[in-house]
Design a protein around this motif. Structure first.
Motif, PDB file in Angstrom:
ATOM      1  N   ASN A   3       0.816  -1.220   0.000  1.00 37.95           N
ATOM      2  CA  ASN A   3       0.000   0.000   0.000  1.00 37.95           C
ATOM      3  C   ASN A   3       0.845   1.264   0.000  1.00 37.95           C
ATOM      4  O   ASN A   3       0.311   2.363   0.022  1.00 37.95           O
ATOM      5  N   THR A   4       2.168   1.112  -0.040  1.00 41.19           N
ATOM      6  CA  THR A   4       3.059   2.269  -0.043  1.00 41.19           C
ATOM      7  C   THR A   4       4.170   2.033  -1.054  1.00 41.19           C
ATOM      8  O   THR A   4       4.806   0.978  -1.044  1.00 41.19           O
ATOM      9  N   ILE A   5       4.385   3.011  -1.926  1.00 41.86           N
ATOM     10  CA  ILE A   5       5.425   2.924  -2.945  1.00 41.86           C
ATOM     11  C   ILE A   5       6.265   4.191  -2.891  1.00 41.86           C
ATOM     12  O   ILE A   5       5.734   5.301  -2.801  1.00 41.86           O
ATOM     13  N   VAL A   6       7.584   4.036  -2.962  1.00 39.54           N
ATOM     14  CA  VAL A   6       8.511   5.166  -2.960  1.00 39.54           C
ATOM     15  C   VAL A   6       9.470   5.007  -4.128  1.00 39.54           C
ATOM     16  O   VAL A   6       9.972   3.896  -4.385  1.00 39.54           O
ATOM     17  N   ARG A   7       9.728   6.103  -4.863  1.00 36.26           N
ATOM     18  CA  ARG A   7      10.772   6.047  -5.886  1.00 36.26           C
ATOM     19  C   ARG A   7      12.062   6.582  -5.279  1.00 36.26           C
ATOM     20  O   ARG A   7      12.133   7.746  -4.883  1.00 36.26           O
TER      21      ARG A   7
ATOM     22  N   PRO B  38      16.171   7.635  -5.028  1.00 36.67           N
ATOM     23  CA  PRO B  38      17.009   8.484  -5.899  1.00 36.67           C
ATOM     24  C   PRO B  38      17.598   7.746  -7.092  1.00 36.67           C
ATOM     25  O   PRO B  38      17.867   8.359  -8.134  1.00 36.67           O
ATOM     26  N   ASP B  39      17.820   6.421  -6.975  1.00 42.41           N
ATOM     27  CA  ASP B  39      18.363   5.667  -8.112  1.00 42.41           C
ATOM     28  C   ASP B  39      17.300   5.296  -9.140  1.00 42.41           C
ATOM     29  O   ASP B  39      17.574   4.607 -10.129  1.00 42.41           O
ATOM     30  N   GLY B  40      16.030   5.746  -8.894  1.00 40.76           N
ATOM     31  CA  GLY B  40      14.951   5.530  -9.846  1.00 40.76           C
ATOM     32  C   GLY B  40      14.129   4.290  -9.609  1.00 40.76           C
ATOM     33  O   GLY B  40      13.108   4.081 -10.266  1.00 40.76           O
ATOM     34  N   LYS B  41      14.539   3.440  -8.676  1.00 41.41           N
ATOM     35  CA  LYS B  41      13.797   2.210  -8.422  1.00 41.41           C
ATOM     36  C   LYS B  41      12.531   2.473  -7.603  1.00 41.41           C
ATOM     37  O   LYS B  41      12.541   3.307  -6.693  1.00 41.41           O
ATOM     38  N   LEU B  42      11.471   1.725  -7.954  1.00 42.43           N
ATOM     39  CA  LEU B  42      10.231   1.785  -7.178  1.00 42.43           C
ATOM     40  C   LEU B  42      10.302   0.715  -6.085  1.00 42.43           C
ATOM     41  O   LEU B  42      10.443  -0.473  -6.384  1.00 42.43           O
ATOM     42  N   CYS B  43      10.187   1.150  -4.836  1.00 38.81           N
ATOM     43  CA  CYS B  43      10.244   0.245  -3.694  1.00 38.81           C
ATOM     44  C   CYS B  43       8.887   0.227  -3.005  1.00 38.81           C
ATOM     45  O   CYS B  43       8.291   1.283  -2.771  1.00 38.81           O
ATOM     46  N   ALA B  44       8.417  -0.971  -2.684  1.00 41.54           N
ATOM     47  CA  ALA B  44       7.065  -1.125  -2.133  1.00 41.54           C
ATOM     48  C   ALA B  44       7.104  -1.675  -0.713  1.00 41.54           C
ATOM     49  O   ALA B  44       7.948  -2.500  -0.363  1.00 41.54           O
ATOM     50  N   TYR B  45       6.108  -1.214   0.081  1.00 40.78           N
ATOM     51  CA  TYR B  45       5.993  -1.613   1.486  1.00 40.78           C
ATOM     52  C   TYR B  45       4.523  -1.842   1.806  1.00 40.78           C
ATOM     53  O   TYR B  45       3.621  -1.473   1.049  1.00 40.78           O
ATOM     54  N   ASN B  46       4.285  -2.442   2.978  1.00 37.26           N
ATOM     55  CA  ASN B  46       2.929  -2.561   3.483  1.00 37.26           C
ATOM     56  C   ASN B  46       2.864  -1.900   4.851  1.00 37.26           C
ATOM     57  O   ASN B  46       3.238  -2.506   5.856  1.00 37.26           O
ATOM     58  N   THR B  47       2.428  -0.649   4.878  1.00 39.71           N
ATOM     59  CA  THR B  47       2.293   0.057   6.153  1.00 39.71           C
ATOM     60  C   THR B  47       0.911  -0.166   6.767  1.00 39.71           C
ATOM     61  O   THR B  47       0.669   0.226   7.902  1.00 39.71           O
ATOM     62  N   ASP B  48       0.013  -0.808   5.997  1.00 35.89           N
ATOM     63  CA  ASP B  48      -1.296  -1.153   6.559  1.00 35.89           C
ATOM     64  C   ASP B  48      -1.136  -2.063   7.777  1.00 35.89           C
ATOM     65  O   ASP B  48      -1.945  -2.036   8.702  1.00 35.89           O
ATOM     66  N   ALA B  49      -0.100  -2.897   7.760  1.00 37.74           N
ATOM     67  CA  ALA B  49       0.113  -3.818   8.875  1.00 37.74           C
ATOM     68  C   ALA B  49       0.355  -3.053  10.170  1.00 37.74           C
ATOM     69  O   ALA B  49      -0.219  -3.378  11.217  1.00 37.74           O
ATOM     70  N   ALA B  50       1.200  -2.022  10.103  1.00 41.04           N
ATOM     71  CA  ALA B  50       1.445  -1.203  11.293  1.00 41.04           C
ATOM     72  C   ALA B  50       0.158  -0.523  11.732  1.00 41.04           C
ATOM     73  O   ALA B  50      -0.130  -0.411  12.933  1.00 41.04           O
ATOM     74  N   GLY B  51      -0.627  -0.071  10.758  1.00 40.69           N
ATOM     75  CA  GLY B  51      -1.890   0.586  11.083  1.00 40.69           C
ATOM     76  C   GLY B  51      -2.887  -0.360  11.717  1.00 40.69           C
ATOM     77  O   GLY B  51      -3.580  -0.006  12.673  1.00 40.69           O
ATOM     78  N   PHE B  52      -2.971  -1.576  11.199  1.00 48.88           N
ATOM     79  CA  PHE B  52      -3.916  -2.559  11.736  1.00 48.88           C
ATOM     80  C   PHE B  52      -3.554  -2.904  13.178  1.00 48.88           C
ATOM     81  O   PHE B  52      -4.436  -2.964  14.056  1.00 48.88           O
ATOM     82  N   CYS B  53      -2.284  -3.146  13.436  1.00 48.83           N
ATOM     83  CA  CYS B  53      -1.858  -3.484  14.799  1.00 48.83           C
ATOM     84  C   CYS B  53      -2.128  -2.334  15.760  1.00 48.83           C
ATOM     85  O   CYS B  53      -2.544  -2.555  16.909  1.00 48.83           O
ATOM     86  N   TYR B  54      -1.933  -1.108  15.280  1.00 50.85           N
ATOM     87  CA  TYR B  54      -2.212   0.064  16.110  1.00 50.85           C
ATOM     88  C   TYR B  54      -3.701   0.142  16.442  1.00 50.85           C
ATOM     89  O   TYR B  54      -4.088   0.391  17.590  1.00 50.85           O
TER      90      TYR B  54
END
Length: 414
Positions: free
Chosen positions: A80-84, A86-102
């Motif tokens: 649910n989270t994507i960051v580009r 500086p080297d141009g690569k798209l990196c993906a994460y799941n921050t929903d998990a932290a939100g659900f636990c909270y």
């Protein structure tokens, strides 16, 4: 901000509250990005992407376009989270998990050693499943429309301790619908609904009525946004920001609902509150008259109280689905039981009290020639059932409005 694109990527985003959350977290350029599936690939190839959140229906669809996927997100099977970078690569994460636990922790709902039933099988469900197991659930059951565990055989899981809704059933504008009846789960001790608009879905209102600890999805939304911002900009954000932003959003979006006997001052107090807060005051009687094309007394003369109550029920449902308003109701709104969930779903309900002997009756069909003492005896238990707080309206209008606003602000984080 830095000339890059930040926002929420999805297909239909009219219901989203992500923009004010991210702006409160320090990302002023955050915006909603609605795309059809055939435009997804081209958009993700843009070089100006800074950071994106991803929602329905793209939490799995974006994964093939990402260069790197965080191990936790890959294990969940949803991002649910994507960051580009500086080297141009798209990196993906799941921050929903932290939100659900909270969200679960904040509601005091523990999964340890308990059986969890998760409604839905989409991206949000994958996160909920992973979190439930991470938090120690002894069994996790996924309910889908066509799987082996479905809505036709729920009784197989009557021993469930926790029910989690990850479906859109009950979400604005489909307010009032519920995916299940909680009485199916007599052992249930916790209900989590990832929906945050309305604040109290039909599922959560039933949980409240049954005395079951529960939470809507806004704490999850805020906490996952904070975690996403940390990925966007590579900086840690204090955990206290979750509660600050949550309280701010509650205050901005919850309705103030005024109920009480005819002539108790709802209109004048509501107008004072509108002036004080800058909120729109919505008079249900005015909406009913406009819809009927005639005055309230004429509605009663034409179709009696039954016609009026039917119109009132429909207008209460429409107004109650809105957010951040002041709702002014008629004196008999409490006589229709269906009006309670409509007004309660997004609102804190205030009962204005004024001595019976000073209540005016002009222009009020049910008050003229009526025994107001008898009317009060009939309605007082109903007002008590509807209200969150009772406010004396015996001083100045400004004093009453101030008292309501103080109480409302004090409870905005509840």
């Amino acid at each position: 901000m830095d000339g890059k694109c930040y926002g929420l990527l999805g297909r239909k985003l009219g219901h989203s509250w992500s923009v004010p959350i991210h702006q409160a977290l320090g990302c002023p350029d955050y915006r909603l990005i609605e795309l059809e599936p055939d435009a997804l690939e081209a958009f993700l190839r843009r070089t100006d992407i800074g950071g994106l959140n991803v929602t329905i229906p793209y939490k799995r669809d974006v994964m093939p376009y990402c260069d790197e996927i965080d191990a936790a997100a890959r294990a969940i099977g949803s991002v649910n989270t994507i960051v580009r970078r500086p080297d141009g690569k798209l990196c993906a994460y799941n921050t929903d998990a932290a939100g659900f636990c909270y969200m679960a922790r904040r509601a005091g709902i523990s999964f340890a050693g308990r059986k969890a039933v998760i409604l839905g099988s989409g991206g949000a469900s994958l996160t909920a499943q992973a979190c439930a197991r991470q938090l120690g659930a002894r069994q996790v059951v996924v309910i889908s429309r066509s799987g082996p565990d479905n809505y036709e055989n729920l009784s197989r899981h009557a021993d469930a301790d926790i029910v989690v809704n990850t479906t859109p059933v009950g979400m604005y504008p489909g307010n009032g619908a519920a995916p299940v009846d909680l009485t199916t789960f007599p052992a249930c001790g916790g209900v989590l609904d990832v929906i945050y608009n309305p604040r109290r879905t039909a599922l959560l209102q039933q949980a409240e009525a049954l005395g079951i600890p529960c939470s809507d999805g806004l704490p999850m939304l805020v906490a996952q946004a904070k975690a996403a911002e940390e990925h966007f900009f590579g900086t840690a954000i204090d955990d206290g920001e979750n509660e600050r932003i949550l309280a701010q959003l509650r205050q901005e979006t919850e309705n103030i609902v005024l109920i009480g006997m005819p002539g108790c001052g709802k209109t004048t107090v509501g107008q004072a509150l509108a002036q004080k807060t800058g909120r729109e005051a919505i008079d249900l009687d005015e909406r009913i008259a406009a819809r009927a094309g005639c005055s309230i007394p004429e509605i009663f003369a034409r179709g009696g109280e039954a016609e009026f109550r039917a119109l009132e029920r429909e207008e209460a449902a429409k107004a109650g689905a809105l957010s951040g308003k002041i709702l002014l109701t008629g004196g008999g709104v409490v006589k229709t039981v269906e009006n309670y969930p409509s007004l309660r779903q997004n609102g804190r309900i205030y009962h204005l009290l004024r001595p019976i002997e000073v209540l005016p009756t002009d222009g009020r069909p049910l008050s003229q020639g009526a025994d107001l003492t008898a009317m009060w005896a009939e309605r007082e238990p109903l007002y008590r059932r509807f209200r969150d707080a009772a406010i004396e309206n015996t001083g100045t209008v400004e004093d009453t409005a101030d008292a309501i606003w103080r109480d409302f602000c004090a409870h905005s984080g509840d």
